[in-house]
Design a protein around this motif. Sequence first.
Motif, mmCIF file in Angstrom:
data_model
loop_
_atom_site.group_PDB
_atom_site.id
_atom_site.type_symbol
_atom_site.label_atom_id
_atom_site.label_comp_id
_atom_site.label_asym_id
_atom_site.label_seq_id
_atom_site.Cartn_x
_atom_site.Cartn_y
_atom_site.Cartn_z
ATOM 1 N N GLU A 141 -12.855 39.154 -42.843
ATOM 2 C CA GLU A 141 -13.819 39.471 -41.775
ATOM 3 C C GLU A 141 -13.487 38.790 -40.463
ATOM 4 N N GLU A 142 -13.532 39.611 -39.372
ATOM 5 C CA GLU A 142 -13.338 39.122 -38.003
ATOM 6 C C GLU A 142 -12.195 38.108 -37.900
ATOM 7 N N LYS A 197 -19.665 35.755 -50.066
ATOM 8 C CA LYS A 197 -18.836 35.599 -48.861
ATOM 9 C C LYS A 197 -18.712 34.112 -48.538
ATOM 10 N N TYR A 218 -14.711 34.567 -38.738
ATOM 11 C CA TYR A 218 -15.608 34.458 -37.578
ATOM 12 C C TYR A 218 -14.813 34.294 -36.286
ATOM 13 N N GLU A 277 -19.921 42.942 -36.150
ATOM 14 C CA GLU A 277 -21.157 42.241 -35.757
ATOM 15 C C GLU A 277 -21.133 41.833 -34.292
ATOM 16 N N HIS A 293 -24.255 43.330 -40.795
ATOM 17 C CA HIS A 293 -24.288 41.870 -40.733
ATOM 18 C C HIS A 293 -25.690 41.369 -41.034
ATOM 19 N N GLU A 309 -14.516 35.098 -44.553
ATOM 20 C CA GLU A 309 -15.024 35.154 -43.176
ATOM 21 C C GLU A 309 -14.219 34.211 -42.279
HETATM 22 MG MG MG Z 1 -19.349 37.612 -39.950
#
Ligand code: MG
Length: 390
Positions: A240-241, A177, A216, A266, A316, A214
């Motif tokens: 992700e996110e 990741k 975030y 997460e 997570h 990712e």
């Molecule tokens: Mg994350």
Amino acid sequence: MKIKSVRARVFEWKGKTVPPQGNFCSNAMDLVYSKTESMSTFRFHSWTVVEIETDDGIVGLGNVALAPKIAKAIIDEYLAPLVIGQDPWDYEYLWQRMYRATHAWGRKGVTMGAISAIDLAIWDILGKSVNKPVFKLLGGRTKEKIPCYYSKLYRTDLAEMQKEAQTFKDQGFTAFKMRFGYGPAHLQHGVAENLKSVEAVREVIGYDADLMLECYMGWNLEYAKRMLPKLAKFEPRWLEEPVIADDIDGYAELNAMNIVPISGGEHEFSLYGFKQLLERKAVSVVQYDTNRVGGITAAHKINALCEAYSVPVIPHAGQMHNYHLTMSTIASPMSEYFPMFDVEVGNELFYYIFKGEPVAENGFVQLDDNTPGLGLTLNTEFLDQFNIVE
Ligand SMILES: [Mg+2]
Ligand SMILES: O=C(O)[C@H](O)[C@H](O)[C@@H](O)CO
């Protein structure tokens, strides 16, 4: 057996930390003008450690890293009195007491983190009291060993990222990741930089390895819709996110585009939070963290929900409290894995506080059938580098 005492301490790291460099991780604060480094509010350089002792001398260990001092205050003020004098085997009853007593202001965020820490310590006690690892109380061993993905690759110099990817590819990892460094605030230059970093990592790991991306919470719906078609050629396993946790409609719209599977969780809490994500098809991969979501009692229920929806659970952070959940369900194919590094964002801090965390071998982590409870003890080796708040 009765709970005799609850002790919550905050371990504040005062040792060396790796300073943030450049745009090393897009994040939710990128969209807010600020003179300080945007990732600063997402550093986990303190951790709340909970020790629950029973009247027959068993000590259970729990932990939470979200807003540690606030979590400690919630534990001391509200949660400890609710569980002291109670039987830890009544864990569902105790969970409901904590969840409902704080419902007016809890439900998500740091309160669920505090409840998680108590619940982890309770399950550690349960395992220790019957001399079984926690995963054996949840469903047992569903995997010979747990496949894990290497998680770091924060956005730095591309050659540095390639060197890092090569190092861990050489250690046998076949899933990685990486973090984007740029988002909407960085305009077309940021789009180009993001694509360059993915290309650079793919160049090293090739296409017979999994690559996860990712954000975030650092993008928004419009930017993510622009980026997804550009990312498709790199065949990411998930994005992700991409948006903030509250933008469930945004998640669902991106996931419905069916270009790259969207992952998240997460920053979501409780069975009800994941019911929403699943029934609205907001994510294709669920990523709760057991020390945030409501502990093992909540995570075990969410695992069942994910199995029913056929949505994989990849919690997570790795970390022992999550490995037991991954081991005990076929709904979880793998774990995240942070190697032990110098303290940077802070995910690494877990190794400095606890002993017993499994070290990956050839891209797998293993849990022992004969280590009771969660399998963690306090690490005394780095104690002098912590300021401990009782
Ligand atoms: Mg994350
Ligand atoms: O998925 C993750 O590992 C988290 O989002 C990280 O803990 C965070 O540091 C951002 O990469």
